[in-house]
Design a protein around this motif. Structure first.
Motif, short mmCIF file in Angstrom:
data_model
loop_
_atom_site.label_atom_id
_atom_site.label_comp_id
_atom_site.label_asym_id
_atom_site.label_seq_id
_atom_site.Cartn_x
_atom_site.Cartn_y
_atom_site.Cartn_z
N HIS A 148 40.66 60.55 47.46
CA HIS A 148 39.98 59.88 48.57
C HIS A 148 40.50 60.51 49.84
N TYR A 149 40.03 60.05 50.98
CA TYR A 149 40.55 60.60 52.23
C TYR A 149 42.04 60.27 52.34
N GLY A 150 42.84 61.30 52.59
CA GLY A 150 44.28 61.10 52.77
C GLY A 150 45.12 61.31 51.54
N GLY A 151 44.51 61.67 50.39
CA GLY A 151 45.33 61.98 49.23
C GLY A 151 44.78 61.50 47.90
N VAL A 152 45.71 61.15 47.01
CA VAL A 152 45.39 60.74 45.64
C VAL A 152 46.13 59.44 45.34
N THR A 153 45.51 58.58 44.58
CA THR A 153 46.19 57.40 44.06
C THR A 153 46.26 57.50 42.54
N MET A 154 47.47 57.36 42.00
CA MET A 154 47.70 57.37 40.55
C MET A 154 47.83 55.94 40.06
N ARG A 155 47.12 55.64 38.96
CA ARG A 155 47.22 54.31 38.39
C ARG A 155 47.29 54.39 36.86
N LEU A 156 47.87 53.37 36.25
CA LEU A 156 47.76 53.17 34.81
C LEU A 156 46.40 52.56 34.54
N VAL A 157 45.53 53.32 33.88
CA VAL A 157 44.12 52.95 33.83
C VAL A 157 43.88 51.63 33.10
N LEU A 158 44.74 51.26 32.16
CA LEU A 158 44.53 50.02 31.41
C LEU A 158 45.11 48.80 32.10
N ALA A 159 45.89 49.00 33.15
CA ALA A 159 46.54 47.89 33.86
C ALA A 159 45.68 47.47 35.04
N ALA A 160 44.95 46.39 34.87
CA ALA A 160 44.01 45.94 35.90
C ALA A 160 44.71 45.59 37.21
N ASP A 161 45.97 45.20 37.14
CA ASP A 161 46.69 44.79 38.34
C ASP A 161 47.54 45.90 38.93
N ASP A 162 47.42 47.11 38.45
CA ASP A 162 48.21 48.22 38.97
C ASP A 162 47.78 48.54 40.40
N LYS A 163 48.70 48.41 41.35
CA LYS A 163 48.37 48.66 42.76
C LYS A 163 48.36 50.15 43.09
N GLY A 164 48.91 50.96 42.22
CA GLY A 164 48.80 52.40 42.39
C GLY A 164 50.00 53.03 43.08
N SER A 165 50.18 54.31 42.81
CA SER A 165 51.21 55.12 43.44
C SER A 165 50.50 56.15 44.30
N ALA A 166 50.80 56.16 45.60
CA ALA A 166 50.09 57.01 46.54
C ALA A 166 50.74 58.39 46.65
N LEU A 167 49.89 59.41 46.65
CA LEU A 167 50.29 60.78 46.94
C LEU A 167 49.54 61.16 48.21
N ASN A 168 50.24 61.23 49.30
CA ASN A 168 49.59 61.35 50.60
C ASN A 168 49.57 62.79 51.10
N TRP A 169 48.40 63.18 51.61
CA TRP A 169 48.25 64.45 52.31
C TRP A 169 46.98 64.34 53.15
N ALA A 170 47.12 64.58 54.45
CA ALA A 170 46.01 64.38 55.37
C ALA A 170 44.82 65.25 55.01
N GLY A 171 43.62 64.69 55.14
CA GLY A 171 42.39 65.43 54.89
C GLY A 171 41.58 64.83 53.76
N SER A 172 40.42 65.43 53.54
CA SER A 172 39.52 64.98 52.47
C SER A 172 39.80 65.75 51.19
N HIS A 173 39.95 65.03 50.09
CA HIS A 173 40.22 65.61 48.79
C HIS A 173 38.97 65.41 47.92
N LEU A 174 38.29 66.49 47.60
CA LEU A 174 36.95 66.42 47.04
C LEU A 174 36.90 66.44 45.52
N ALA A 175 37.97 66.89 44.87
CA ALA A 175 38.00 66.97 43.42
C ALA A 175 39.44 66.95 42.97
#
Length: 334
Positions: free
Chosen positions: A154-181
């Motif tokens: 998303h804009y500003g980086g990547v969020t990593m989550r445990l896909v099966l954990a519905a309540d996972d708030k995520g771990s942010a990997l931040n880097w300014a700009g748009s990340h397209l893939a």
């Protein structure tokens, strides 16, 4: 490579697909092409083709279903569909007028994840399980090989989550700009994104060390890891840019390999499923095979009228399916 007869003439067949190709896949020895007009074209073993009208609009993304026997397609008609090779269609979800830009799936955890606007929507056992929210539109999705960790850009980086954990708030990997893939290494030690500017950014996990890979003349739209995760091939230059990921530092301080250099941009890349052999597609419709062991090349397809947009190896690595934006397809035995 010039002046050599393309392998498609000697050991392959061309297909008139009728629309631009979004992606290509293999199921049970048959090649499937997801198309920009909403259809899935199945190229059968005996040379016949079957056209399946799956969407009222373009297929934006597609992936193999967790059961390995069907295709999951995401359309700009808002439908997430499951298509079998015989022509059966099941609508897994209908988001009405919202485009489904991305879809990924994994056989180990049996999950399907669709990117719709600012959400990643997780499906299990044929129904929606939960949703993850993001601050901006999801630019790309990727699951690790075990199907446990989900990367969403998303804009500003990547969020990593445990896909099966519905309540996972995520771990942010931040880097300014748009990340397209985004792509995850097979061992999930690295996450790499394609930026709006002509560069890649990455992180080595779990220490979140930043990696910067730039110098591209165009945006990267295609990623491919070799089976062992030693190499990451990318599009966006006049050769395939192949970054080394051996050792603890990954590509830091190392020059990439640049196989298949030509006077046109590389538009698609796909590693062989078991060998260090890379299929490279170009913006003029041509395609080659590059073998790392002896730096040899085989021409797969000659230039046409549109950029190669899809390359897919069969599971046994004996055939490759190719599709371009002008609607030309091919299946080639290698």
């Amino acid at each position: 490579m010039r002046g050599v007869t393309a392998l498609v003439y000697e050991n392959g067949r061309r297909l008139a697909l009728g629309a631009s190709v979004t992606s290509a896949h293999w199921i049970g020895g048959e090649a499937l092409f997801a198309l920009g007009d909403g259809a899935v074209l199945v190229a059968g073993r005996e040379g016949e083709t079957r056209r399946i009208e799956a969407h009222d609009g373009a297929i934006l993304d597609a992936t193999i279903h967790p059961d390995s026997a069907r295709l999951v397609t995401a359309g700009d008609d808002g439908k997430l569909a499951i298509v079998d090779t015989a022509g059966g269609i099941e609508v897994l979800a209908d988001f009405r007028n919202k485009w489904i830009d991305h879809v990924v799936a994994n056989a180990a955890t049996k999950v399907i994840v669709a990117g719709v606007g600012k959400q990643a929507i997780v499906f299990r056992d044929g129904q929606e399980s939960h949703r993850f929210d993001y601050a901006s539109t999801v630019g790309g999705l990727a699951l690790d090989a075990k199907g446990r960790r989900l990367a969403a850009t998303h804009y500003g980086g990547v969020t990593m989550r445990l896909v099966l954990a519905a309540d996972d708030k995520g771990s942010a990997l931040n880097w300014a700009g748009s990340h397209l893939a985004v792509t995850l290494a097979p061992d999930a030690d690295y996450v790499i994104t394609a930026m709006q500017e002509n560069a890649l950014h990455g992180w080595r996990l779990p220490d979140k060390t930043d990696l910067r890979m730039d110098g591209y003349p165009s945006k990267t739209r295609s990623f491919s890891w070799d089976k062992r995760g030693r190499w990451l091939a990318t599009s966006g230059a006049n050769a395939a840019i192949v970054w080394p990921f051996q050792g603890k530092l990954g590509p830091q301080g190392k020059a990439p390999l640049q196989p298949g250099e030509r006077d046109v941009l590389v538009s698609a890349v796909a590693f062989h499923p078991s060998e260090e052999t890379l299929a490279i597609g170009y913006a003029d419709g041509a395609a080659v095979l590059a073998r790392f062991a002896d730096n040899s090349y085989v021409e797969l397809e000659e230039a046409g009228e549109g950029a190669v947009t899809a390359l897919a190896w069969s599971a046994d690595g004996k055939q490759i399916a190719l599709g371009d934006e002008a609607g030309r397809g091919a299946i080639i035995a290698v």
